[in-house]
Scaffold this active site. Structure first.
Site, PDB file in Angstrom:
ATOM      1  N   PRO A 160      23.449  38.277  59.264  1.00 14.94           N
ATOM      2  CA  PRO A 160      22.790  38.778  58.170  1.00 14.94           C
ATOM      3  C   PRO A 160      22.859  40.118  57.888  1.00 14.94           C
ATOM      4  CG  PRO A 160      21.438  38.592  60.250  1.00 14.94           C
ATOM      5  CD  PRO A 160      22.751  37.986  60.433  1.00 14.94           C
ATOM      6  N   ASN A 195      28.082  41.071  69.198  1.00  8.38           N
ATOM      7  CA  ASN A 195      28.864  39.984  70.341  1.00  8.38           C
ATOM      8  C   ASN A 195      27.722  38.970  70.751  1.00  8.38           C
ATOM      9  OD1 ASN A 195      31.015  41.341  71.175  1.00  8.38           O
ATOM     10  ND2 ASN A 195      29.838  42.924  72.148  1.00  8.38           N
ATOM     11  N   GLY A 217      31.981  39.429  57.349  1.00  8.12           N
ATOM     12  CA  GLY A 217      33.423  39.902  57.192  1.00  8.12           C
ATOM     13  C   GLY A 217      34.133  39.482  58.339  1.00  8.12           C
ATOM     14  N   ASP A 218      35.502  40.382  58.383  1.00 15.05           N
ATOM     15  CA  ASP A 218      36.313  39.876  59.331  1.00 15.05           C
ATOM     16  C   ASP A 218      35.808  40.003  60.797  1.00 15.05           C
ATOM     17  OD1 ASP A 218      38.563  39.128  57.673  1.00 15.05           O
ATOM     18  OD2 ASP A 218      38.429  41.313  57.037  1.00 15.05           O
ATOM     19  N   GLY A 248      31.107  39.850  54.118  1.00 16.49           N
ATOM     20  CA  GLY A 248      30.980  40.951  54.643  1.00 16.49           C
ATOM     21  C   GLY A 248      31.660  42.350  53.495  1.00 16.49           C
ATOM     22  N   GLY A 535      39.823  45.674  62.036  1.00 17.05           N
ATOM     23  CA  GLY A 535      38.791  46.358  61.354  1.00 17.05           C
ATOM     24  C   GLY A 535      37.572  46.936  62.234  1.00 17.05           C
ATOM     25  N   GLU A 536      37.805  46.576  63.764  1.00 13.79           N
ATOM     26  CA  GLU A 536      36.876  46.903  64.701  1.00 13.79           C
ATOM     27  C   GLU A 536      37.665  47.949  65.513  1.00 13.79           C
ATOM     28  OE1 GLU A 536      33.776  45.190  65.172  1.00 13.79           O
ATOM     29  OE2 GLU A 536      34.262  44.765  63.161  1.00 13.79           O
TER      30      GLU A 536
HETATM   31  P1  ADP Z   1      31.648  43.842  57.376  1.00 14.02           P
HETATM   32  O1  ADP Z   1      32.693  43.580  57.023  1.00 14.02           O
HETATM   33  O2  ADP Z   1      30.225  44.106  56.712  1.00 14.02           O
HETATM   34  O3  ADP Z   1      31.661  44.834  58.301  1.00 14.02           O
HETATM   35  P2  ADP Z   1      31.712  41.943  59.569  1.00 14.02           P
HETATM   36  O4  ADP Z   1      31.533  40.441  59.982  1.00 14.02           O
HETATM   37  O5  ADP Z   1      32.824  42.897  60.103  1.00 14.02           O
HETATM   38  O6  ADP Z   1      31.194  42.731  58.293  1.00 14.02           O
HETATM   39  O7  ADP Z   1      30.252  42.709  60.759  1.00 14.02           O
HETATM   40  C1  ADP Z   1      30.092  43.916  61.202  1.00 14.02           C
HETATM   41  C2  ADP Z   1      29.737  44.115  62.389  1.00 14.02           C
HETATM   42  O8  ADP Z   1      28.621  43.476  62.724  1.00 14.02           O
HETATM   43  C3  ADP Z   1      30.772  43.251  63.406  1.00 14.02           C
HETATM   44  O9  ADP Z   1      30.955  44.280  64.674  1.00 14.02           O
HETATM   45  C4  ADP Z   1      29.677  42.258  64.097  1.00 14.02           C
HETATM   46  O10 ADP Z   1      29.937  41.944  65.443  1.00 14.02           O
HETATM   47  C5  ADP Z   1      28.401  42.744  64.103  1.00 14.02           C
HETATM   48  N1  ADP Z   1      27.275  41.823  64.050  1.00 14.02           N
HETATM   49  C6  ADP Z   1      27.341  40.568  63.896  1.00 14.02           C
HETATM   50  N2  ADP Z   1      26.133  40.086  63.784  1.00 14.02           N
HETATM   51  C7  ADP Z   1      25.041  41.392  63.718  1.00 14.02           C
HETATM   52  C8  ADP Z   1      23.762  41.325  63.588  1.00 14.02           C
HETATM   53  N3  ADP Z   1      23.032  40.253  63.795  1.00 14.02           N
HETATM   54  N4  ADP Z   1      23.426  42.645  63.743  1.00 14.02           N
HETATM   55  C9  ADP Z   1      24.067  43.687  63.550  1.00 14.02           C
HETATM   56  N5  ADP Z   1      25.534  43.640  63.816  1.00 14.02           N
HETATM   57  C10 ADP Z   1      25.983  42.217  63.974  1.00 14.02           C
END
Ligand code: ADP
Ligand code: MG
Length: 557
Positions: A160, A195, A217-218, A248, A535-536
């Protein structure tokens, strides 16, 4: 209902009509339609002149995600209804290109007095349409089999917080309905924290799921891939078909999957609709994964990219422009360009042409099979239809001239330091421990000053950046790019502008190098910096990577 079999040769495409019926349009009983079903199309001809709209519509079953028959809420009504759901590509009015748009065809069948008999007739039609929309997909992909099944028992993980925090709204507005139309039952799991998805798939009973799809996102897919490969049963677990719905700000894999489908570029919600459509079609392909060894963290797996320098800095520094959605990378690129940096380090790689391929070298497309035998020992119920040669496998068969030395080294090499730490996952046959010298058939890049180093295994780096235009899902290749120091700001900007269409490779920029590799090692010399994987951010320091061809499974439509 005046129902009769039409003449066998009366289909517009030359294929015979298999079903013919005359129904009224749901919503306007005054409009009568002649409906014909051929192997390829649903043809709807209005028999009553209507004040608006065309009198004839030919809808390709390739664009159909599902069809269903149902009784109206009104019990007094003896009619049954038939609804077919199409997502054809339509030309945009204002710009070039095309995007998928929803078209629903609804009919009322009331020819018989018995409501049950009307429903039976509608169900016969619904089954016939569903069968053909699956068959058409397989034929289009060169499959000889007519076996059709679709994703079912899908776990849909939604973050979300991803992007502009709209993933749930996007799910409610577009995806829920589409999956229901396609008859794909799914369980929505809303992630609560970073995580969460990783832990969930690491512990899950995967025999309960036919597919795990992420809407984010990815970053969320990165969690899922690593969670699966951390399991003791990783070998089966990683065969679980995965899917992606862009929700994302970094939707690079979704853009790649869309690109592989052959459609013209689309963005934002149009990309979501395209990926949703492909997901409903349920064709599963193999996907390359890359294992990455860092100096002290456990080994991890990557499906998209590895970046150091300009690209990694932009990705992470642009987090603060998250509210801008995918545009965050454009803003970040301009900001970083203004303070262009040089990154010092050593880059080495094993060229794809030198590596001996240990894989089968075949690209398999599979149909995601709805598994009714829940007691089946295999948690990944895939049905292999037929495999075809990938056009991109040539590089893999260019086996190395110095094969002998490679073989000797391989058999004698000990597993790398970090590989022994992280037990699950496939062994890395091309890597030696990070602290040991590289084998002689590796290439060491002469330069030590870079503006960026970028390893890509899928085509897109972002929705609007086609960094590796040649890449395919399972070519077994890491597309390694680096930009040497000395490039001007304007030349670098030109490269990124050209990257939108994947044209940067052909710009003949003297500072850009592109090479296809099987494995690489990167040793940054500056004490601080950013390295990203998919992207991480990961541990900064020396690292090495090796591609595992076709290790994963992905729903590509
Ligand atoms: P974006 O492309 O917008 O960055 P991502 O899917 O890459 O979207 O997610 C960004 C980060 O958020 C990832 O490191 C993911 O692990 C983390 N994440 C997943 N669920 C949640 C959550 N409920 N609250 C905060 N962070 C989250
Ligand atoms: Mg690839």
């Amino acid at each position: 209902m005046d129902q009769r079999r039409a003449e066998p040769d009366s289909g517009t495409d030359g294929s015979p009509v298999t079903l013919y019926g005359e129904f009224t349009a749901t919503g306007n009983r005054k409009v009568r339609c002649a409906v014909s079903l051929t192997e390829r199309d649903l043809i709807v001809q209005r028999l009553t002149s209507a004040p608006i709209g065309r009198s004839k519509a030919v809808l390709s079953l390739r664009d159909c995600v599902g069809c269903r028959a149902y009784r109206p809420h009104d019990n007094e009504d003896r009619a049954a209804h038939l609804s077919a759901y199409f997502y054809p590509l339509k030309r945009r009015r204002m710009s070039s290109g095309a995007s998928r748009q929803r078209v629903e065809q609804c009919f009322r069948l009331a020819a018989l007095q018995d409501p049950r008999a009307n429903l039976d007739e509608a169900e016969k039609w619904a089954r016939a349409v569903r069968e053909r929309c699956g068959r058409n997909r397989l034929l289009a992909d060169g499959m000889l089999t007519s076996q059709f099944s679709r994703p079912c028992r899908m776990m849909l993980l939604v973050n979300p917080q991803s992007g502009q925090g709209q993933a749930l709204t996007l799910y409610n507005n577009h995806i829920q309905r589409m999956l229901n139309e396609a008859g794909v039952p799914h369980t929505l799991v809303i992630t609560e924290r970073q995580n969460h998805a990783r832990e969930l798939v690491r512990e899950a009973d995967l025999s309960q799921w036919d597919a795990v799809v992420i809407m984010s996102g990815d970053g969320l897919l990165y969690e899922v891939v690593n969670g699966l490969l951390e399991r003791p049963d990783w070998e089966e677990a990683i065969r679980t078909p995965l899917g992606i719905l862009p929700g994302g700000s970094g939707n690079a894999l979704a853009a790649s999957i869309h690109h592989y489908s052959g459609a013209s570029p689309v963005f934002s919600e149009e990309l979501l609709l395209s990926c949703g459509f492909l997901l409903c079609k349920g064709l599963v392909s193999r996907m390359d994964l890359v294992s990455i060894h860092l100096s002290s963290s456990p080994r991890l797996f990557s499906f998209l990219s590895l970046a150091w320098g300009f690209v990694a800095d932009v990705d992470i520094e642009s987090e603060k422009y998250r509210h801008a959605g995918a545009a965050r990378f454009t803003v970040g690129t301009l900001v970083r360009l203004a303070s262009l940096r040089i990154y010092k380090g050593k880059l080495s790689y094993l060229p794809a042409s030198k590596a001996h391929s240990s894989e089968g070298g075949l690209r398999n497309n599979m149909t995601l099979h709805c598994n009714n035998q829940t007691s089946s020992p295999s948690p990944a119920p895939l049905l292999c239809c037929q495999s075809g040669d990938s056009p991109c496998q040539n590089t893999l068969h260019n086996s190395c001239h110095s094969n002998n030395s490679l073989k000797v080294w391989r058999t004698e090499s000990t597993p790398s330091r970090s590989a022994t730490k992280a037990v699950p996952g496939p062994p890395d046959s091309l890597l030696v421990p990070l602290d040991q010298p590289l084998p002689s058939d590796w290439v060491v890049v002469q330069e030590e000053d870079f503006v960026l180093v970028l390893a890509m295994y899928q085509s897109h780096l972002a929705e609007d950046l086609m960094a590796a235009p040649e890449a395919t899902l399972d070519d077994g290749v890491i597309h390694l790019f680096y930009v040497r120091a000395g490039i001007s700001r304007s030349a670098l900007l030109r490269l990124f502008l050209a990257m939108e269409k994947g044209a940067h490779v052909a710009t003949n920029c003297q500072h850009l190098v592109h090479t296809k590799v099987k494995a690489l090692r990167l040793e940054p010399h500056s004490p601080n910096g950013i390295i990203t994987v998919d992207g991480e951010v990961v541990e900064y320091g020396p690292l090495q990577a090796e591609v595992h061809r076709g290790l994963g499974r992905f729903i590509t439509g």
